[in-house]
Design a protein around this motif. Structure first.
Motif, PDB file in Angstrom:
ATOM      1  N   LEU A  34      41.078  40.922  33.023  1.00 16.67           N
ATOM      2  CA  LEU A  34      39.780  40.175  33.073  1.00 16.67           C
ATOM      3  C   LEU A  34      40.143  38.939  33.929  1.00 16.67           C
ATOM      4  O   LEU A  34      39.216  38.144  34.142  1.00 16.67           O
ATOM      5  CB  LEU A  34      39.293  39.843  31.737  1.00 16.67           C
ATOM      6  N   LYS A  35      41.336  38.800  34.514  1.00 13.86           N
ATOM      7  CA  LYS A  35      41.509  37.700  35.347  1.00 13.86           C
ATOM      8  C   LYS A  35      40.907  38.024  36.740  1.00 13.86           C
ATOM      9  O   LYS A  35      41.660  38.715  37.546  1.00 13.86           O
ATOM     10  CB  LYS A  35      43.430  37.512  35.305  1.00 13.86           C
ATOM     11  N   LEU A  36      40.165  37.303  36.737  1.00 13.92           N
ATOM     12  CA  LEU A  36      39.197  37.491  38.136  1.00 13.92           C
ATOM     13  C   LEU A  36      39.925  36.769  39.142  1.00 13.92           C
ATOM     14  O   LEU A  36      40.406  35.691  39.230  1.00 13.92           O
ATOM     15  CB  LEU A  36      37.984  36.867  38.305  1.00 13.92           C
ATOM     16  N   GLU A  37      39.742  37.425  40.432  1.00 21.07           N
ATOM     17  CA  GLU A  37      40.465  36.830  41.747  1.00 21.07           C
ATOM     18  C   GLU A  37      39.465  35.893  42.267  1.00 21.07           C
ATOM     19  O   GLU A  37      39.664  34.706  42.682  1.00 21.07           O
ATOM     20  CB  GLU A  37      41.091  37.738  42.672  1.00 21.07           C
ATOM     21  N   LYS A  38      38.283  36.459  42.247  1.00 19.80           N
ATOM     22  CA  LYS A  38      37.124  35.378  42.619  1.00 19.80           C
ATOM     23  C   LYS A  38      35.919  35.759  41.753  1.00 19.80           C
ATOM     24  O   LYS A  38      35.752  37.134  41.246  1.00 19.80           O
ATOM     25  CB  LYS A  38      36.835  35.634  44.140  1.00 19.80           C
ATOM     26  N   GLU A  39      34.824  34.977  41.643  1.00 23.52           N
ATOM     27  CA  GLU A  39      33.562  35.370  40.817  1.00 23.52           C
ATOM     28  C   GLU A  39      33.040  36.331  41.637  1.00 23.52           C
ATOM     29  O   GLU A  39      32.438  35.993  42.786  1.00 23.52           O
ATOM     30  CB  GLU A  39      32.889  33.987  40.534  1.00 23.52           C
ATOM     31  N   PRO A  40      32.307  37.205  41.009  1.00 25.57           N
ATOM     32  CA  PRO A  40      31.432  38.397  41.761  1.00 25.57           C
ATOM     33  C   PRO A  40      30.318  37.725  42.069  1.00 25.57           C
ATOM     34  O   PRO A  40      29.401  37.075  41.171  1.00 25.57           O
ATOM     35  CB  PRO A  40      31.510  39.546  40.642  1.00 25.57           C
ATOM     36  N   SER A  41      29.735  38.502  43.153  1.00 23.34           N
ATOM     37  CA  SER A  41      28.251  38.203  43.253  1.00 23.34           C
ATOM     38  C   SER A  41      27.403  39.079  42.587  1.00 23.34           C
ATOM     39  O   SER A  41      27.839  39.885  41.836  1.00 23.34           O
ATOM     40  CB  SER A  41      27.830  38.403  44.894  1.00 23.34           C
TER      41      SER A  41
END
Ligand code: SF4
Length: 456
Positions: free
Chosen positions: A298-305
């Protein structure tokens, strides 16, 4: 994909059809097999097999029955063999007082040599304990804090021993004997295992599952074990497979799934991970320890649109509910939550829920419950503790002492806006769960107690 973390393909039982056994395992969804060495010669043979078959890995160890063969030369030879990348652990090693085929002092001496080797090589261990739980625990407790780690294999002891193993940070694995008709006592203990500490093993050629009892076991039967664990732990077979595979990959350094998930399924719910930001810094937050929840990264690289989220969901109607949860506080992106929820409803979502720390009003500088009405069917508010003082101390909100009272306001407003509202509290030491429940009931919300350390 499954991992059989303990089998003995080097045994002569497989000499006639080893290729076919490995092929059948692959067809049954077994991606990796750890061939566990249980003698000096067997360990060498395990490594040979790992060299022949891509999916096979090896460990080096000597069963306590053969403790007298564990000389300094053997330890030094193993040290050299362990340079091979396919050697993933030291084991199986330990103590066996059931048959006492080696004197106990020799077993202890050999076990200690292997512990020293594993620590020196920084490798995990595969422990064997039969009728020897007191001695093995005493030794493992002495080694606590040294970096010792591993799995208690073929678990067949009681709930107290299980707790001790878990407290030592060990993984546990039960063999196919949990499928036996007469194994209800063992299944009772198995139900207590947190899935995050579970590994799968066949221990083939031994202990074939009930359907094949009395015949040779083999890694392809792992699927039957998954079915049993799915019933015992009330998880889907996919959940058991994914989580135990992650556990094995993690313990034996076999390569983790690096792709972060925006949408991830547990049982029949789909969870949405839209941010890793949070306005708390809870003492117990697992984000400080791992990037994984139930085998999902769950470690996001960027926040999703919103588009990214909708694409990741696919057909929301396939799930009992869609839950904004993940690795952070979703109301820090309230507009995204609202837009995504609206679109998901249009696409046929059966129910939408938010799991929140209840800071939404503070984060957005306005009461937000009214805005959620019609988009969100239910909220689960993690109140966690019983008092403002405990909340400030344990959850460390960036809003300071004001946070607790504002969470209670948020709960009240959700109830008033006809959003099904649940309050959850943790069974932390020093927390009066009854008081927490009373606060929830007084606000018109339902209450659920969560166990510390259990996520998802
Ligand atoms: S509220 Fe949840 S995500 Fe935020 S710090 Fe606490 S446990 Fe972690």
């Amino acid at each position: 994909m499954l991992i059989d973390t303990h089998c003995h393909l080097d045994f002569k039982d497989f000499d006639g059809d080893r290729d076919e056994v490995i092929e059948r395992a692959g067809k049954a969804g077994v991606a990796k097999i750890i061939n566990v060495g249980s003698s000096v010669e067997g360990s060498r043979r395990a490594l040979e097999l790992a060299g022949i078959y891509d999916m096979v890995y090896a460990t080096l160890g000597v069963h306590p029955h053969e403790a007298k063969t564990v000389t300094d030369k053997v330890i030094n030879d193993f040290r050299s063999l362990a340079k091979d990348k396919k050697v993933v652990a030291i084991g199986e090693v330990g103590l066996d007082y059931f048959r006492n085929l080696s004197p106990r002092d020799e077993q202890v001496a050999a076990f200690r040599k292997f512990i020293a080797l594993a620590l020196d090589l920084d490798r995990p261990m595969i422990f064997h304990s039969r009728e020897a739980k007191d001695d093995i625990l005493a030794i493992l407790k002495e080694e606590r804090g040294t970096g010792i780690r591993g799995v208690m294999h073929c678990f067949s002891e009681d709930a107290d021993f299980l707790k001790e193993c878990l407290d030592l940070g060990l993984f546990v694995s039960f063999t196919c004997n949990i499928t036996f008709k007469n194994a209800e006592a063992l299944r009772k203990v198995a139900r207590l295992v947190p899935v995050e500490r579970l590994l799968l093993e066949t221990d083939a050629p031994f202990l074939a599952p009930q359907e094949f009892r009395g015949s040779r076991n083999e890694p392809a039967y792992l699927a039957l074990l998954v079915e049993q664990w799915s019933k015992l732990l009330n998880l889907s077979k996919e959940d058991v497979a994914r989580i135990t595979t992650h556990n094995a990959n993690s313990l034996f350094a076999l390569g983790l799934d690096e792709k972060a998930r925006i949408a991830y399924q547990i049982r029949d719910s789909l969870y949405l991970n839209i941010t890793n930001r949070c306005t708390n810094r809870c003492d117990f937050c697992i984000r400080d320890r791992t990037a994984f929840v139930k085998g999902h990264n769950l470690k996001l690289e960027k926040e999703p649109s919103v588009d990214d989220i909708l694409k990741a969901v696919g057909d929301p109607g396939k799930y009992r509910e869609v839950v904004f949860c993940g690795y952070g506080e979703s109301t820090v992106r309230l507009d995204v939550v609202k837009t995504a929820a609206r679109e998901l409803k249009k696409k046929g979502a059966l129910a939408i829920r938010i799991v929140t720390n209840g800071h939404g009003d503070l984060i957005n500088s306005r009461p937000i419950a009214k805005e959620l009405f019609g988009l969100v069917d239910s909220v689960s508010v993690s109140l966690n503790v019983d008092t403002e003082q405990n909340y400030t101390r344990i959850c460390r909100p960036e809003f300071g002492q004001a946070a607790y009272a504002r969470i209670l306001d948020f709960i009240k407003a959700c109830v008033a806006n006809n959003i099904e509202t649940e309050v959850t509290c943790l069974d932390l030491p020093g927390v009066d769960v009854g008081k927490c429940e009373e606060a929830a009931r007084n606000l018109g919300a339902s209450f659920r107690m969560r166990s510390y350390g259990v996520v998802g």
